[in-house]
Design a protein around this motif. Structure first.
Motif, mmCIF file in Angstrom:
data_model
loop_
_atom_site.group_PDB
_atom_site.id
_atom_site.type_symbol
_atom_site.label_atom_id
_atom_site.label_comp_id
_atom_site.label_asym_id
_atom_site.label_seq_id
_atom_site.Cartn_x
_atom_site.Cartn_y
_atom_site.Cartn_z
ATOM 1 N N UNK A 1 0.860 -1.147 -0.170
ATOM 2 C CA UNK A 1 0.022 -0.071 -0.182
ATOM 3 C C UNK A 1 0.920 1.341 -0.107
ATOM 4 N N UNK A 2 0.633 2.259 -0.934
ATOM 5 C CA UNK A 2 1.399 3.225 -1.150
ATOM 6 C C UNK A 2 0.569 4.373 -0.398
ATOM 7 N N UNK A 3 1.411 5.326 0.146
ATOM 8 C CA UNK A 3 0.455 6.508 0.589
ATOM 9 C C UNK A 3 1.550 8.066 0.322
ATOM 10 N N UNK A 4 0.711 8.965 0.161
ATOM 11 C CA UNK A 4 1.160 10.027 -0.272
ATOM 12 C C UNK A 4 0.507 11.537 0.331
ATOM 13 N N UNK A 5 1.428 12.401 0.563
ATOM 14 C CA UNK A 5 0.895 13.542 1.366
ATOM 15 C C UNK A 5 0.136 14.321 0.304
ATOM 16 N N UNK A 6 -1.131 15.077 0.697
ATOM 17 C CA UNK A 6 -1.915 15.820 -0.171
ATOM 18 C C UNK A 6 -2.422 17.005 0.514
ATOM 19 N N UNK A 25 -5.034 1.413 -1.829
ATOM 20 C CA UNK A 25 -5.375 0.273 -1.436
ATOM 21 C C UNK A 25 -5.760 -0.788 -2.555
ATOM 22 N N UNK A 26 -6.403 -1.743 -2.373
ATOM 23 C CA UNK A 26 -6.600 -2.794 -3.529
ATOM 24 C C UNK A 26 -7.866 -2.373 -3.676
ATOM 25 N N UNK A 27 -8.729 -1.824 -2.877
ATOM 26 C CA UNK A 27 -10.202 -1.732 -2.906
ATOM 27 C C UNK A 27 -10.330 -0.281 -3.475
ATOM 28 N N UNK A 28 -9.402 0.747 -3.312
ATOM 29 C CA UNK A 28 -9.596 1.905 -3.808
ATOM 30 C C UNK A 28 -8.554 2.987 -3.169
ATOM 31 N N UNK A 48 -11.206 10.127 8.488
ATOM 32 C CA UNK A 48 -10.981 9.509 7.492
ATOM 33 C C UNK A 48 -11.988 9.214 6.340
ATOM 34 N N UNK A 49 -11.809 9.211 5.031
ATOM 35 C CA UNK A 49 -12.684 9.122 4.244
ATOM 36 C C UNK A 49 -12.188 8.048 3.036
ATOM 37 N N UNK A 50 -12.932 6.904 2.831
ATOM 38 C CA UNK A 50 -12.718 6.057 1.965
ATOM 39 C C UNK A 50 -13.379 6.020 0.585
ATOM 40 N N UNK A 51 -12.765 5.841 -0.513
ATOM 41 C CA UNK A 51 -13.516 5.969 -2.036
ATOM 42 C C UNK A 51 -13.226 4.638 -2.672
ATOM 43 N N UNK A 52 -14.243 3.680 -2.622
ATOM 44 C CA UNK A 52 -13.981 2.332 -3.589
ATOM 45 C C UNK A 52 -14.007 2.609 -5.001
ATOM 46 N N UNK A 111 -6.405 4.437 -12.136
ATOM 47 C CA UNK A 111 -7.092 4.535 -13.427
ATOM 48 C C UNK A 111 -7.059 3.171 -14.043
ATOM 49 N N UNK A 112 -5.887 2.553 -14.187
ATOM 50 C CA UNK A 112 -5.542 1.317 -14.598
ATOM 51 C C UNK A 112 -6.616 0.121 -13.879
ATOM 52 N N UNK A 113 -6.492 0.188 -12.416
ATOM 53 C CA UNK A 113 -7.404 -0.709 -11.852
ATOM 54 C C UNK A 113 -8.767 -0.349 -12.051
#
Length: 121
Positions: A1-6, A25-28, A48-52, A111-113
């Motif tokens: 899992x990669x993470x990046x500051x925004x 993540x694998x899910x989004x 925290x906010x998730x986007x699938x 985008x590929x996923x």
């Protein structure tokens, strides 16, 4: 899992700022962020906010001179309520210049996923 500051460009009409970490993540996507209220040094607790992947209509990365910008268009406008700020129809995340290349790579990976999940239906 990669993470990046925004960061978000303007919160509360430009009176507050917001920064966080974007996790792929694998899910989004999973965003952890804090809002700096009014520039007074008062910060909210981490949220925290998730986007699938199945909630994303399209994702686009734009590379500028001093920063990068990811535009995430959701399938439903209800998704925009999870974030402290958003455009009229999209979530706009900004990345500092030093993180621009990694952000572009991660957005293309998402985008590929997204395209692969639509082909697998």
């Amino acid at each position: 899992m990669e993470s990046i500051p925004f960061y978000f460009d303007s919160v509360h009409g430009g009176l507050s700022s917001c920064a966080g970490l974007l996790h792929v993540t694998r899910e989004g996507l999973r965003c952890e962020y804090r809002v700096n209220l009014g520039g007074l040094g008062l910060k909210t607790d981490a949220k925290e906010a998730s986007v699938a992947l199945d909630e994303i209509e399209s994702i686009e990365f734009k590379r500028g001179w001093f920063r990068g910008k990811a535009v995430i268009r959701p399938k439903s406008l209800k998704l925009l309520d999870r974030f402290p700020t958003s455009g009229d129809d999209s979530i706009v995340l900004y990345f500092k210049r030093k993180h621009r290349s990694l952000a572009g790579y991660l957005m293309s990976e998402i985008a590929l996923k997204l395209f692969q999940s639509r082909l697998d239906f």
